[in-house]
Design a protein around this motif. Sequence first.
Motif, PDB file in Angstrom:
ATOM      1  N   VAL A 198       0.842  -1.203   0.000  1.00 59.36           N
ATOM      2  CA  VAL A 198       0.000   0.000   0.000  1.00 59.36           C
ATOM      3  C   VAL A 198       0.875   1.250   0.000  1.00 59.36           C
ATOM      4  N   PHE A 199       1.928   1.244   0.792  1.00 54.83           N
ATOM      5  CA  PHE A 199       2.829   2.390   0.876  1.00 54.83           C
ATOM      6  C   PHE A 199       3.473   2.691  -0.473  1.00 54.83           C
ATOM      7  N   LYS A 200       3.832   1.654  -1.221  1.00 52.47           N
ATOM      8  CA  LYS A 200       4.520   1.834  -2.505  1.00 52.47           C
ATOM      9  C   LYS A 200       3.588   2.142  -3.669  1.00 52.47           C
ATOM     10  N   CYS A 201       2.302   1.988  -3.464  1.00 53.31           N
ATOM     11  CA  CYS A 201       1.343   2.216  -4.550  1.00 53.31           C
ATOM     12  C   CYS A 201       1.360   3.690  -4.986  1.00 53.31           C
ATOM     13  N   ASN A 202       1.379   3.926  -6.295  1.00 54.72           N
ATOM     14  CA  ASN A 202       1.409   5.295  -6.826  1.00 54.72           C
ATOM     15  C   ASN A 202       0.039   5.966  -6.844  1.00 54.72           C
ATOM     16  N   ILE A 203      -1.011   5.191  -6.640  1.00 49.38           N
ATOM     17  CA  ILE A 203      -2.382   5.713  -6.651  1.00 49.38           C
ATOM     18  C   ILE A 203      -2.782   6.006  -5.208  1.00 49.38           C
ATOM     19  N   PRO A 204      -3.379   7.159  -4.926  1.00 49.63           N
ATOM     20  CA  PRO A 204      -3.809   7.439  -3.549  1.00 49.63           C
ATOM     21  C   PRO A 204      -4.777   6.370  -3.041  1.00 49.63           C
ATOM     22  N   ILE A 205      -4.557   5.932  -1.808  1.00 53.65           N
ATOM     23  CA  ILE A 205      -5.378   4.874  -1.227  1.00 53.65           C
ATOM     24  C   ILE A 205      -6.102   5.374   0.012  1.00 53.65           C
ATOM     25  N   ILE A 206      -7.415   5.085   0.039  1.00 60.58           N
ATOM     26  CA  ILE A 206      -8.232   5.344   1.224  1.00 60.58           C
ATOM     27  C   ILE A 206      -8.481   4.006   1.906  1.00 60.58           C
ATOM     28  N   SER A 207      -8.139   3.944   3.173  1.00 68.08           N
ATOM     29  CA  SER A 207      -8.405   2.758   3.977  1.00 68.08           C
ATOM     30  C   SER A 207      -9.753   2.946   4.661  1.00 68.08           C
ATOM     31  N   ALA A 208     -10.631   1.969   4.503  1.00 66.74           N
ATOM     32  CA  ALA A 208     -11.977   2.034   5.106  1.00 66.74           C
ATOM     33  C   ALA A 208     -12.260   0.675   5.739  1.00 66.74           C
ATOM     34  N   ILE A 209     -11.608   0.440   6.858  1.00 60.99           N
ATOM     35  CA  ILE A 209     -11.642  -0.863   7.505  1.00 60.99           C
ATOM     36  C   ILE A 209     -12.418  -0.781   8.812  1.00 60.99           C
ATOM     37  N   GLY A 210     -13.466  -1.582   8.913  1.00 63.90           N
ATOM     38  CA  GLY A 210     -14.197  -1.692  10.165  1.00 63.90           C
ATOM     39  C   GLY A 210     -15.087  -0.508  10.458  1.00 63.90           C
ATOM     40  N   HIS A 211     -15.193  -0.224  11.751  1.00 63.47           N
ATOM     41  CA  HIS A 211     -16.020   0.880  12.236  1.00 63.47           C
ATOM     42  C   HIS A 211     -15.121   2.006  12.726  1.00 63.47           C
ATOM     43  N   GLU A 212     -15.731   3.072  13.203  1.00 64.12           N
ATOM     44  CA  GLU A 212     -15.006   4.267  13.621  1.00 64.12           C
ATOM     45  C   GLU A 212     -13.916   3.982  14.656  1.00 64.12           C
ATOM     46  N   THR A 213     -14.153   3.048  15.564  1.00 63.55           N
ATOM     47  CA  THR A 213     -13.191   2.789  16.645  1.00 63.55           C
ATOM     48  C   THR A 213     -12.134   1.757  16.280  1.00 63.55           C
ATOM     49  N   ASP A 214     -12.246   1.138  15.100  1.00 62.97           N
ATOM     50  CA  ASP A 214     -11.279   0.120  14.677  1.00 62.97           C
ATOM     51  C   ASP A 214     -10.091   0.776  13.984  1.00 62.97           C
ATOM     52  N   PHE A 215      -8.890   0.326  14.325  1.00 63.97           N
ATOM     53  CA  PHE A 215      -7.674   0.801  13.673  1.00 63.97           C
ATOM     54  C   PHE A 215      -6.800  -0.383  13.301  1.00 63.97           C
ATOM     55  N   THR A 216      -6.210  -0.321  12.115  1.00 70.56           N
ATOM     56  CA  THR A 216      -5.265  -1.345  11.672  1.00 70.56           C
ATOM     57  C   THR A 216      -4.029  -0.643  11.120  1.00 70.56           C
ATOM     58  N   ILE A 217      -2.984  -1.400  10.905  1.00 73.06           N
ATOM     59  CA  ILE A 217      -1.758  -0.835  10.319  1.00 73.06           C
ATOM     60  C   ILE A 217      -2.062  -0.220   8.959  1.00 73.06           C
ATOM     61  N   LEU A 218      -2.962  -0.849   8.203  1.00 74.26           N
ATOM     62  CA  LEU A 218      -3.324  -0.322   6.890  1.00 74.26           C
ATOM     63  C   LEU A 218      -3.842   1.114   6.985  1.00 74.26           C
ATOM     64  N   ASP A 219      -4.569   1.434   8.042  1.00 77.65           N
ATOM     65  CA  ASP A 219      -5.083   2.794   8.239  1.00 77.65           C
ATOM     66  C   ASP A 219      -3.949   3.817   8.323  1.00 77.65           C
ATOM     67  N   PHE A 220      -2.855   3.445   8.951  1.00 76.49           N
ATOM     68  CA  PHE A 220      -1.743   4.374   9.157  1.00 76.49           C
ATOM     69  C   PHE A 220      -0.845   4.492   7.930  1.00 76.49           C
ATOM     70  N   VAL A 221      -0.810   3.464   7.094  1.00 73.82           N
ATOM     71  CA  VAL A 221       0.020   3.480   5.889  1.00 73.82           C
ATOM     72  C   VAL A 221      -0.713   4.150   4.726  1.00 73.82           C
ATOM     73  N   SER A 222      -2.023   4.016   4.691  1.00 73.12           N
ATOM     74  CA  SER A 222      -2.825   4.587   3.602  1.00 73.12           C
ATOM     75  C   SER A 222      -2.706   6.103   3.585  1.00 73.12           C
ATOM     76  N   ASP A 223      -3.097   6.676   2.470  1.00 72.66           N
ATOM     77  CA  ASP A 223      -3.029   8.135   2.333  1.00 72.66           C
ATOM     78  C   ASP A 223      -4.113   8.834   3.143  1.00 72.66           C
ATOM     79  N   VAL A 224      -5.264   8.192   3.262  1.00 71.88           N
ATOM     80  CA  VAL A 224      -6.381   8.730   4.056  1.00 71.88           C
ATOM     81  C   VAL A 224      -7.064   7.561   4.750  1.00 71.88           C
ATOM     82  N   ARG A 225      -7.503   7.785   5.975  1.00 79.03           N
ATOM     83  CA  ARG A 225      -8.290   6.789   6.689  1.00 79.03           C
ATOM     84  C   ARG A 225      -9.727   7.276   6.763  1.00 79.03           C
ATOM     85  N   ALA A 226     -10.651   6.450   6.307  1.00 77.44           N
ATOM     86  CA  ALA A 226     -12.077   6.727   6.478  1.00 77.44           C
ATOM     87  C   ALA A 226     -12.561   5.843   7.618  1.00 77.44           C
ATOM     88  N   SER A 227     -13.444   6.362   8.437  1.00 81.77           N
ATOM     89  CA  SER A 227     -13.889   5.603   9.603  1.00 81.77           C
ATOM     90  C   SER A 227     -14.791   4.426   9.222  1.00 81.77           C
TER      91      SER A 227
END
Length: 184
Positions: A107-136
């Motif tokens: 995900v970090f190396k991808c040239n296309i902007p990535i939005i992570s939309a994993i789980g619910h508002e209180t859920d966090f994963t590593i993907l959320d922090f590596v992505s360009d934007v985190r959606a709740s």
Amino acid sequence: LLEGLFDSDYKKNIPLFPSKIGIVTSLDGSVIKDIINISKRRSSSVDLVLSPSSVQGSSAPDEIMVALKKLEEYNEKDNLDIIIIARGGGSFEDLHCFNNELLARKVFKCNIPIISAIGHETDFTILDFVSDVRASTPSEAAELSVPDDNETIQSLDLINNKILKSIIFKIDKYKEKYNLLNAQ
């Protein structure tokens, strides 16, 4: 060794007016339906390109990476503006596949902007922090990435009115100057 995987300096901007959005999620469940419904309600001019993957279990990280690779290959022929990686809520174990190091690096190396939309508002994963934007939520990802046509039209109408008023003001000023010069 600091790689900057979570560093905001490496985050790509999400385009304001995308024309094509790639989606990595499961074909089953309500996530894909929600993203399609919200996107189509907001804009009829945005195309969605689905690259399906499982989003739970030990094979999910590899499947998600394959789905991302397919979208990157698609992007070489027909530009994608954004990729959304989405999954609905679940337990910590259900979401664990999004804490995979190889997936995070992909995900970090991808040239296309990535939005992570994993789980619910209180859920966090590593993907959320590596992505360009985190959606709740996946629904919020659709709202963040797809502009609302009605809001865009209203904004353009306001801008149009301001430009028109400015032109009329300038014309009136030139008319005054013209009349003053002719009066002499």
